[in-house]
Write an enzyme that holds these catalytic residues in place. Structure first.
Site, PDB file in Angstrom:
ATOM      1  N   ASP A   1      -3.892  -6.099   4.781  1.00  0.00           N
ATOM      2  CA  ASP A   1      -4.927  -6.924   5.416  1.00  0.00           C
ATOM      3  C   ASP A   1      -4.851  -8.378   4.949  1.00  0.00           C
ATOM      4  OD1 ASP A   1      -6.230  -4.926   7.014  1.00  0.00           O
ATOM      5  OD2 ASP A   1      -6.805  -4.003   5.110  1.00  0.00           O
TER       6      ASP A   1
ATOM      7  N   ASN B   1       0.857  -1.195   0.000  1.00  0.00           N
ATOM      8  CA  ASN B   1       0.000   0.000   0.000  1.00  0.00           C
ATOM      9  C   ASN B   1       0.889   1.240   0.000  1.00  0.00           C
ATOM     10  OD1 ASN B   1       0.552   0.867   2.820  1.00  0.00           O
ATOM     11  ND2 ASN B   1      -0.318  -1.164   3.242  1.00  0.00           N
TER      12      ASN B   1
ATOM     13  N   LYS C   1     -11.041  -3.335  18.233  1.00  0.00           N
ATOM     14  CA  LYS C   1      -9.649  -3.781  18.382  1.00  0.00           C
ATOM     15  C   LYS C   1      -9.246  -3.910  19.846  1.00  0.00           C
ATOM     16  CE  LYS C   1      -8.259  -2.672  13.911  1.00  0.00           C
ATOM     17  NZ  LYS C   1      -7.271  -3.216  13.005  1.00  0.00           N
TER      18      LYS C   1
ATOM     19  N   PRO D   1      -2.604 -11.453  10.298  1.00  0.00           N
ATOM     20  CA  PRO D   1      -2.909 -11.203  11.719  1.00  0.00           C
ATOM     21  C   PRO D   1      -3.083  -9.709  11.953  1.00  0.00           C
ATOM     22  CG  PRO D   1      -0.571 -11.717  11.418  1.00  0.00           C
ATOM     23  CD  PRO D   1      -1.241 -11.957  10.099  1.00  0.00           C
TER      24      PRO D   1
ATOM     25  N   LYS E   1     -13.752   1.155  15.501  1.00  0.00           N
ATOM     26  CA  LYS E   1     -12.471   0.436  15.507  1.00  0.00           C
ATOM     27  C   LYS E   1     -11.884   0.331  16.922  1.00  0.00           C
ATOM     28  CE  LYS E   1     -10.555   0.853  11.636  1.00  0.00           C
ATOM     29  NZ  LYS E   1      -9.924   1.444  10.462  1.00  0.00           N
TER      30      LYS E   1
HETATM   31  O1  C5P Z   1      -8.382  -2.347  10.567  1.00  0.00           O
HETATM   32  P1  C5P Z   1      -7.529  -1.201  10.126  1.00  0.00           P
HETATM   33  O2  C5P Z   1      -6.426  -1.619   9.219  1.00  0.00           O
HETATM   34  O3  C5P Z   1      -8.298  -0.077   9.557  1.00  0.00           O
HETATM   35  O4  C5P Z   1      -6.894  -0.655  11.481  1.00  0.00           O
HETATM   36  C1  C5P Z   1      -5.857   0.273  11.506  1.00  0.00           C
HETATM   37  C2  C5P Z   1      -5.049   0.115  12.764  1.00  0.00           C
HETATM   38  O5  C5P Z   1      -4.809  -1.263  13.029  1.00  0.00           O
HETATM   39  C3  C5P Z   1      -3.689   0.743  12.635  1.00  0.00           C
HETATM   40  O6  C5P Z   1      -3.272   1.145  13.923  1.00  0.00           O
HETATM   41  C4  C5P Z   1      -2.829  -0.400  12.124  1.00  0.00           C
HETATM   42  O7  C5P Z   1      -1.464  -0.223  12.463  1.00  0.00           O
HETATM   43  C5  C5P Z   1      -3.425  -1.564  12.858  1.00  0.00           C
HETATM   44  N1  C5P Z   1      -3.371  -2.840  12.124  1.00  0.00           N
HETATM   45  C6  C5P Z   1      -2.547  -3.838  12.559  1.00  0.00           C
HETATM   46  N2  C5P Z   1      -2.519  -5.046  11.916  1.00  0.00           N
HETATM   47  C7  C5P Z   1      -3.317  -5.270  10.856  1.00  0.00           C
HETATM   48  C8  C5P Z   1      -4.171  -4.258  10.395  1.00  0.00           C
HETATM   49  C9  C5P Z   1      -4.172  -3.053  11.050  1.00  0.00           C
HETATM   50  O8  C5P Z   1      -1.811  -3.616  13.528  1.00  0.00           O
HETATM   51  N3  C5P Z   1      -3.274  -6.447  10.248  1.00  0.00           N
END
Ligand code: C5P
Length: 402
Positions: free
Chosen positions: A280, A212, A344, A306, A340
């Site tokens: 992702d 990305n 999380k 993960p 989120k």
């Molecule tokens: O779910 P999303 O990617 O939008 O969430 C963003 C947050 O989750 C950021 O802090 C990113 O560093 C963390 N993240 C992570 N591992 C992933 C996906 C996102 O630590 N696989």
């Protein structure tokens, strides 16, 4: 804090140079030794004699001065100090620092030094706001240069806005902060911090990958700021063009799985900031050899990566006391970030708009909403270094270290 410290003060061209005389007095009152380099443009505003009288030392100005070089070579001059301070820092000297030019004594000393550098920019508001100046400052900050100011107010040129050099006492506080950071004795001393930054690269085959647009700029700035505030910091960085920030340990990884393993190896930590834009998904079964055009699969099987932020938030007894994530969104930013935060299990989310027109990905600036269980705080637009400093302040105050 300042007793016995040696400051190399570089005075570049600007009306604010008169305030540097006051700065020298304040530094000397506190027991610091000050040695000055005066640029040619700086000498239009203050005289070598005033600087020399206040520092009780010789003032250096010429790169190719035989007598100066015989007394003290320019390399030694730049390394003999505990800290280099550029005040006022003109748009020109910031540009030279960004480009690594060395065409006079000041720029040469700045390039040759192995010591921390603090700049106090001072210039006309339009010059300050110009994209070139902002980019130059962001670039040198990324390389570890510290900055203080400028302030908003009336300018000598009759305009109003940002561009006035910080006041001597503000610069003094920043000098003390920089020296404190060098000693590893900031407000976060004794705490361990873990920061993820950058994208991840998920191999499809030995030459292709899923990735990305993350540059790592925000995460690297946060890691640098935490280290400057005294935290023992580990930066887990995905592939990035950025140099490793000084004063901390950087672990380089490629994939999300490697990033998670590196994070686990960096525990225990009291503070975790997940700024990485982790992919992702990964290719479920990366090909061992380069996939040939004629043998290319019609579709790519993906497997979920993960979630590192969630994993750190759920790490049981190893869970850091403060787990902070980011939410990069292109719409409904605050609502999505609040969702989120709950999903999380982290403590705070820094939500930012990454729609292409904002220029956040890869850019110098960021605009943050800090989302906590108690509510939402919207910060003004700032450089990524300023976001990092403000975040550290919030962390320090939450952990009772302010
Ligand atoms: O779910 P999303 O990617 O939008 O969430 C963003 C947050 O989750 C950021 O802090 C990113 O560093 C963390 N993240 C992570 N591992 C992933 C996906 C996102 O630590 N696989």
């Amino acid at each position: 804090m300042l007793t016995g410290k040696r400051i190399l003060l570089i005075v570049s061209g600007g009306i604010a140079a008169y305030k540097s005389l006051e700065l020298i007095r304040r530094l000397r009152e506190r027991g610091a030794a000050v040695r000055c380099i005066l640029t040619k443009a700086g000498a239009e505003f203050v005289t070598p004699l005033s600087l020399s009288a206040l520092t009780e030392d010789k003032v250096y100005g010429e790169l190719f001065s035989l007598t100066d070089e015989a007394e003290m070579g320019h390399i030694q001059l730049s390394r003999d100090a505990d800290l280099l301070v550029v005040a006022p820092a003109s748009a020109d000297i910031l540009a030279k620092m960004a480009q690594g030019r060395a065409d006079d004594l000041a720029s040469t000393a700045l390039l040759a030094t192995d010591k921390a550098v603090l700049v106090a920019p001072a210039m006309n508001v339009r010059m300050w706001e110009h994209a070139a100046t902002q980019a130059n400052l962001a670039l040198i900050e990324e390389r570890g240069v510290l900055s203080v100011g400028p302030n908003e107010g009336d300018m000598a040129c009759g305009e109003y806005g940002y561009g006035r050099m910080a006041e001597p006492l503000e610069i003094l506080a920043a000098i003390e902060g920089a020296l404190q950071a060098q000693s590893g004795k900031g407000p976060l001393e004794g705490l361990r911090a873990l920061v993820t930054s950058g994208p991840t690269h998920e191999p499809i085959d030995p030459v292709r990958y899923i990735a990305n647009r993350s540059s790592g700029r925000q995460g690297h700035a946060i890691a640098a700021a935490l280290a400057q505030q005294g935290a023992e910091t580990t930066l887990v960085s995905g592939p990035s063009q950025l140099p490793d920030p000084p004063g901390l340990k950087t672990l380089h990884v490629e994939t999300a799985a490697e990033m998670l393993a590196a994070c686990r190896s960096a525990l225990p930590a009291e503070i975790a900031v997940c700024a990485a834009a982790v992919a992702d998904w990964r290719a479920a079964v990366p090909a061992q050899q380069k996939i040939k055009k004629n043998g290319a699969p019609q579709s790519l099987d993906l497997a979920a990566n993960p979630d590192i932020l969630a994993a750190l938030s759920e790490a049981g007894s190893a869970r850091p006391s403060l787990v902070i994530g980011f939410a990069a969104e292109t719409e409904n930013i605050v609502a999505q970030a609040q969702e989120k935060l709950a999903r999380k299990g982290c403590d705070w989310i820094l939500a930012n708009d990454v729609a292409p027109e904002t220029g956040t990905f890869g850019g110098d600036h960021n605009q943050i909403h800090l989302i906590r269980a108690e509510g939402v705080e919207t910060w003004p637009q700032m450089t990524k270094a300023e976001v990092a400093t403000r975040l550290c302040r919030e962390i320090a105050s939450t952990l009772g270290r302010a």
